[in-house]
Scaffold this active site. Structure first.
Site, PDB file in Angstrom:
ATOM      1  N   GLU A 255      -0.666   0.641  -3.171  1.00  0.00           N
ATOM      2  CA  GLU A 255      -1.290   1.004  -4.436  1.00  0.00           C
ATOM      3  C   GLU A 255      -1.681   2.476  -4.320  1.00  0.00           C
ATOM      4  O   GLU A 255      -2.327   2.861  -3.340  1.00  0.00           O
ATOM      5  CB  GLU A 255      -2.532   0.139  -4.679  1.00  0.00           C
ATOM      6  CG  GLU A 255      -3.107   0.397  -6.047  1.00  0.00           C
ATOM      7  CD  GLU A 255      -4.346  -0.416  -6.380  1.00  0.00           C
ATOM      8  OE1 GLU A 255      -4.728  -1.297  -5.587  1.00  0.00           O
ATOM      9  OE2 GLU A 255      -4.921  -0.145  -7.448  1.00  0.00           O
TER      10      GLU A 255
ATOM     11  N   ARG B 150      -3.352  -7.945   9.893  1.00  0.00           N
ATOM     12  CA  ARG B 150      -3.532  -6.523   9.634  1.00  0.00           C
ATOM     13  C   ARG B 150      -4.038  -5.834  10.898  1.00  0.00           C
ATOM     14  O   ARG B 150      -4.611  -6.468  11.779  1.00  0.00           O
ATOM     15  CB  ARG B 150      -4.435  -6.283   8.435  1.00  0.00           C
ATOM     16  CG  ARG B 150      -5.862  -6.753   8.595  1.00  0.00           C
ATOM     17  CD  ARG B 150      -6.611  -6.732   7.270  1.00  0.00           C
ATOM     18  NE  ARG B 150      -6.685  -5.408   6.714  1.00  0.00           N
ATOM     19  CZ  ARG B 150      -6.301  -5.092   5.469  1.00  0.00           C
ATOM     20  NH1 ARG B 150      -5.840  -6.015   4.668  1.00  0.00           N
ATOM     21  NH2 ARG B 150      -6.408  -3.873   5.036  1.00  0.00           N
TER      22      ARG B 150
ATOM     23  N   LYS C  33      -8.933   1.844   2.288  1.00  0.00           N
ATOM     24  CA  LYS C  33      -8.918   3.039   1.456  1.00  0.00           C
ATOM     25  C   LYS C  33     -10.244   3.234   0.729  1.00  0.00           C
ATOM     26  O   LYS C  33     -10.697   4.358   0.547  1.00  0.00           O
ATOM     27  CB  LYS C  33      -7.780   2.937   0.431  1.00  0.00           C
ATOM     28  CG  LYS C  33      -6.435   3.317   1.006  1.00  0.00           C
ATOM     29  CD  LYS C  33      -5.348   3.185  -0.030  1.00  0.00           C
ATOM     30  CE  LYS C  33      -4.990   1.732  -0.233  1.00  0.00           C
ATOM     31  NZ  LYS C  33      -3.851   1.508  -1.107  1.00  0.00           N
TER      32      LYS C  33
HETATM   33  P1  ATP Z   1      -6.786  -1.015   1.721  1.00  0.00           P
HETATM   34  O1  ATP Z   1      -7.706  -2.185   1.777  1.00  0.00           O
HETATM   35  O2  ATP Z   1      -6.923  -0.087   2.857  1.00  0.00           O
HETATM   36  O3  ATP Z   1      -6.791  -0.313   0.407  1.00  0.00           O
HETATM   37  P2  ATP Z   1      -4.579  -2.432   0.836  1.00  0.00           P
HETATM   38  O4  ATP Z   1      -4.002  -3.626   1.481  1.00  0.00           O
HETATM   39  O5  ATP Z   1      -5.354  -2.639  -0.370  1.00  0.00           O
HETATM   40  O6  ATP Z   1      -5.366  -1.653   1.925  1.00  0.00           O
HETATM   41  P3  ATP Z   1      -2.190  -1.436  -0.275  1.00  0.00           P
HETATM   42  O7  ATP Z   1      -1.897  -0.097  -0.769  1.00  0.00           O
HETATM   43  O8  ATP Z   1      -2.274  -2.519  -1.246  1.00  0.00           O
HETATM   44  O9  ATP Z   1      -3.525  -1.320   0.536  1.00  0.00           O
HETATM   45  O10 ATP Z   1      -1.240  -1.826   0.924  1.00  0.00           O
HETATM   46  C1  ATP Z   1       0.125  -1.567   1.023  1.00  0.00           C
HETATM   47  C2  ATP Z   1       0.670  -2.429   2.127  1.00  0.00           C
HETATM   48  O11 ATP Z   1       0.066  -2.076   3.368  1.00  0.00           O
HETATM   49  C3  ATP Z   1       0.384  -3.880   1.901  1.00  0.00           C
HETATM   50  O12 ATP Z   1       1.562  -4.626   2.117  1.00  0.00           O
HETATM   51  C4  ATP Z   1      -0.679  -4.204   2.907  1.00  0.00           C
HETATM   52  O13 ATP Z   1      -0.598  -5.531   3.322  1.00  0.00           O
HETATM   53  C5  ATP Z   1      -0.391  -3.222   4.036  1.00  0.00           C
HETATM   54  N1  ATP Z   1      -1.606  -2.917   4.789  1.00  0.00           N
HETATM   55  C6  ATP Z   1      -2.757  -2.412   4.320  1.00  0.00           C
HETATM   56  N2  ATP Z   1      -3.677  -2.299   5.295  1.00  0.00           N
HETATM   57  C7  ATP Z   1      -3.087  -2.745   6.430  1.00  0.00           C
HETATM   58  C8  ATP Z   1      -3.515  -2.904   7.793  1.00  0.00           C
HETATM   59  N3  ATP Z   1      -4.750  -2.563   8.183  1.00  0.00           N
HETATM   60  N4  ATP Z   1      -2.639  -3.395   8.683  1.00  0.00           N
HETATM   61  C9  ATP Z   1      -1.393  -3.723   8.305  1.00  0.00           C
HETATM   62  N5  ATP Z   1      -0.928  -3.618   7.055  1.00  0.00           N
HETATM   63  C10 ATP Z   1      -1.752  -3.144   6.116  1.00  0.00           C
HETATM   64 MG    MG Z   2      -4.859  -3.130  -2.299  1.00  0.00          MG
END
Ligand code: ATP
Ligand code: MG
Length: 552
Positions: free
Chosen positions: A34, A259, A269
Site C-alpha cells: 500500500e 512476518r 509503516k
Molecule cells: P505495515 O504494517 O508495515 O504497514 P503492511 O503489511 O500493512 O505493513 P503492505 O504495504 O500492505 O504493508 O505490505 C505489502 C506486503 O509486504 C504484504 O504482502 C505484507 O504481507 C508484506 N509485509 C509487510 N510487513 C512485513 C513483514 N514485517 N515481514 C514480511 N512481510 C511483510
Molecule cells: Mg497494510
C-alpha cells in the site's frame, strides 16, 4: 545454509506440487504494497520471497500498488517503493495500481447484489459492532439485510454518485452472521469516502475494502500464489468466497507466512511514519530507520539484505530475529570488497619531537589487509599526526597496551613511537601528546629488535582531510518494542546518533562517491552519506563496527 532453507520452504513445496500436478503451467506472484509509507526490511523479505520464487520457477512477478485507501496514500510513496524494489535487484513483469480496477470491482459488487449476496446497510459503526457478536456469541442479522436486489442496486449507485455522507451507508457481503469466523459475519466490502485519490482523483467517492479488493486484484492479474503474512490466515475463507462468488475465472491461492520482526526495531509503516512526523528521526531515509531507503543510506548493500533474508528463511510461526544478524551479513559482504583506509573519528594531536621538521615521507600501504590484488597506496607521514583520543590514557589500568606516558606502540604501517610528555591547556585538558620515534622500526624494514603490544592507527596532520563521522546505536532500546504495555515512543534511545569531527588520509578517499563504502582500520565499515556530503565536506555513516561477538 541457503540451500537448506530453500528446501524447507513450505511455499516452494506447494509450487512444486502445483507445477507437477499440472494445476499451473507457470506461476505468477505479486508484491502488493500500500503506498502509505516507505518500505522497510520486513517488506524486503516479502519482495525477495515473491521475486525469488518466480525467478526460480521461470514465472512472473507483478508490482502492484494496493491503493484502495485514498486518505493515507501518496505519489511520493509510489516513487520510493519503485526505487527500493529495483535497488534490491528485483524487476517486475507488470506494474499495476489496484485503483485501475475500481470499475471491475464495482461491477463485481453489483454482481454480488444480483446474486443476493450483498446488501446496503445503514447501521452506524457502533450498531454494527453490537450486531457483530463476539468470539463466543453469534452475531445478529442487520435489519437492512433483506433489502431487495433492486433497492440495493439503486442504493449502491446512489452511494457511488455521491448522494450520501461518509459513514452513513456501507455495502456488506451477505454471508453468515453466526459464522465462528468473525470475518465471515457480513463483512463490509464498500464504504463511502469523499476524498481525493492519488490516482483516480475525485472520480470515486466509494472505495472497496481490502478483503474484497485484494482477492479480485489477484484474480484479475492471474496471480497463482498470493503470499501474505500470517494475520490474514483467518481472512482466507473470505478471500476464497470473494473469488468464487464474484465468478472470477482465475483462482489464486492465498498462502500465509510469518512476518519478519527484529530486535530493537519497529516494523510498521504507521509507527515509522510517527517517527518521521514527530521528528524523532530526520526523514524516512534516516540511517537509523529500518526502511530500505534508511538502510541504503546507512550503507547496507542489497547483497547483505538478500543474504540475510535467505538465512532467516520462511516459516509458519512468528519469531523475532536478532538485528545483529543483518550486520553479520553486511560484514560478510564488505569484508572482501571494501578498501581499508585510516580515519581518526575522535582526534587528538601527537607531535613526534625527534622527527625532522618540515619533512613529509610517503609510506606504502596495502588497500586491503588480505587481498594484495586490491593494490597499494601512498600514505603521508610527518612530525604531526592525529590518533584516536581513546588510544591514549594518562593513567592507564593494567593490560592497557596502547599509548600512555613512557609506553611504546606501533603506528600502523609506520614506526614505533614512545610517549614522552603530555601537554595540557589552562583547564587541564590534554592539548597534545609528545612522542619520540625510532627510525629503525620502520614498517617493512624487518626490524626485530624489540616488540610492542599495541598497534594504533593515525592520520598525518598537514594532509589530513577533515570530515564528519556519524555513529549509530539502535533507535529503539527495548529488544521487543512491539510487546504489549510499552509504547515504542517511550523506548527511544537518546544516544542513537553521535556526530564526530575527525580526519581521514587523503589518498584513501580519492574518488569516493556518495554511498561508496570503505573499512576504516579498527573503526568499522563506513559509507559516504548521500544527503549531507558536499563538495567541501565528506560525511561518513558508520554502517557497523568491524567486529561483533554475534555468531550465526
Ligand atoms: P505495515 O504494517 O508495515 O504497514 P503492511 O503489511 O500493512 O505493513 P503492505 O504495504 O500492505 O504493508 O505490505 C505489502 C506486503 O509486504 C504484504 O504482502 C505484507 O504481507 C508484506 N509485509 C509487510 N510487513 C512485513 C513483514 N514485517 N515481514 C514480511 N512481510 C511483510
Ligand atoms: Mg497494510
Amino acid at each position: 545454509m541457503s540451500n537448506e532453507n530453500i528446501s524447507s520452504n513450505f511455499i516452494r513445496n506447494i509450487i512444486v506440487e502445483d507445477l507437477e500436478t499440472g494445476k499451473h503451467d507457470s506461476i505468477i506472484t505479486r508484491f502488493p504494497p500500500e503506498p502509505n509509507g516507505y518500505l522497510h526490511i520486513g517488506h524486503a523479505k516479502s519482495i525477495l520471497l515473491n521475486f525469488g520464487l518466480s525467478k526460480e520457477f521461470q514465472g512472473r512477478t507483478n508490482l502492484r500498488f494496493d491503493d484502495t485507501n485514498p486518505l493515507k496514500e501518496d505519489t511520493e510513496y509510489v516513487k520510493s517503493i519503485e526505487e527500493d524494489v529495483k535497488w534490491l535487484g528485483c524487476n517486475w513483469n507488470e506494474l499495476h495500481f489496484a485503483s485501475n480496477y475500481f470499475e471491475t470491482m464495482y461491477e463485481k459488487a453489483q454482481l454480488l447484489i444480483k446474486k443476493g449476496l450483498a446488501y446496503v446497510c445503514d447501521l452506524s459503526p457502533e450498531e454494527m459492532k453490537e450486531y457483530r457478536g463476539t468470539l463466543t456469541e453469534p452475531g445478529k442479522n442487520s435489519p437492512y439485510r433483506d433489502r431487495s436486489v433492486e433497492e440495493n442496486l439503486d442504493l449502491l449507485e446512489r452511494m457511488k454518485n455521491g448522494e450520501f455522507e461518509d459513514g452513513s451507508k456501507v455495502l456488506r457481503a451477505k454471508i453468515d452472521m453466526s459464522s465462528p469466523n468473525l470475518n465471515m459475519r457480513d463483512p463490509i466490502i464498500y464504504r463511502i469516502s469523499h476524498s481525493v485519490h492519488h490516482n483516480t482523483g475525485d472520480k470515486w467517492c466509494i472505495y472497496p475494502m481490502y478483503d474484497f479488493a485484494h482477492p479480485l486484484e489477484d484474480a484479475i492479474e492471474n496471480i497463482t500464489h498470493s503470499i501474505c503474512t500470517l494475520e490474514f490466515e483467518d481472512h482466507r475463507p473470505l478471500y476464497d468466497w470473494v473469488v468464487k462468488e464474484c465468478e472470477m475465472e482465475s483462482v489464486p491461492r492465498q498462502i500465509e507466512f510469518a512476518r519478519l520482526n527484529m530486535t530493537n526495531t519497529v516494523m510498521s509503516k504507521r509507527k515509522l511514519k510517527q517517527l518521521v512526523d514527530e521528528a524523532v528521526v530526520d526523514g524516512w531515509d534516516d540511517p537509523r530507520m529500518p526502511t530500505i531507503s534508511g538502510l541504503r543510506r546507512r550503507g547496507y548493500t542489497p547483497e547483505s539484505i538478500r543474504n540475510f533474508c535467505t538465512a532467516i528463511g520462511v516459516a509458519k510461526n512468528n519469531s523475532t530475529v536478532d538485528s545483529q544478524m543483518l550486520d553479520y551479513f553486511l560484514r560478510e559482504d564488505l569484508q572482501p570488497k571494501a578498501h581499508a583506509i585510516m580515519g581518526v573519528t575522535n582526534p587528538i594531536k601527537v607531535v613526534i619531537t625527534n622527527y625532522p621538521e618540515g619533512q613529509v615521507e610517503m609510506l606504502e600501504m596495502s588497500n586491503h589487509p588480505k587481498d594484495e590484488t586490491m593494490g597499494k597506496r601512498m600514505v603521508p607521514f610527518s612530525r604531526e599526526i592525529y590518533i584516536e583520543k581513546d588510544d591514549f590514557m594518562e593513567n592507564p589500568p593494567k593490560k592497557y597496551f596502547r599509548l600512555f606516558p613512557g609506553n611504546e606502540v606501533r603506528l600502523r604501517g609506520a614506526y614505533f613511537v614512545k610517549c614522552t610528555e603530555v601537554i595540557k591547556d589552562e583547564n587541564g585538558e590534554i592539548k597534545e601528546i609528545h612522542c619520540t620515534y625510532d627510525p629503525e622500526t620502520k614498517s617493512g624494514s624487518g626490524f626485530t629488535g624489540r616488540k610492542v603490544k599495541g598497534t594504533i592507527h593515525w592520520v598525518e596532520a598537514s594532509t589530513a582531510v577533515s570530515c564528519e563521522f556519524r555513529l549509530f546505536e539502535p533507535l529503539i532500546l527495548d529488544d521487543e518494542p512491539e510487546n504489549e504495555g510499552k509504547h515504542f515512543l517511550e523506548q527511544i534511545n537518546p544516544n542513537s546518533l553521535e556526530v564526530l569531527e575527525g580526519f581521514v588520509e587523503p589518498e584513501g578517499i580519492k574518488g569516493l562517491e556518495p554511498l561508496d563504502k570503505v573499512q576504516m582500520v579498527r573503526n568499522g565499515f563506513f559509507s559516504v552519506d548521500n544527503k549531507l556530503t558536499t563538495s567541501d565536506k565528506l560525511v561518513f555513516n558508520r554502517i557497523v563496527p568491524l567486529k561483533s561477538s554475534f555468531k550465526l
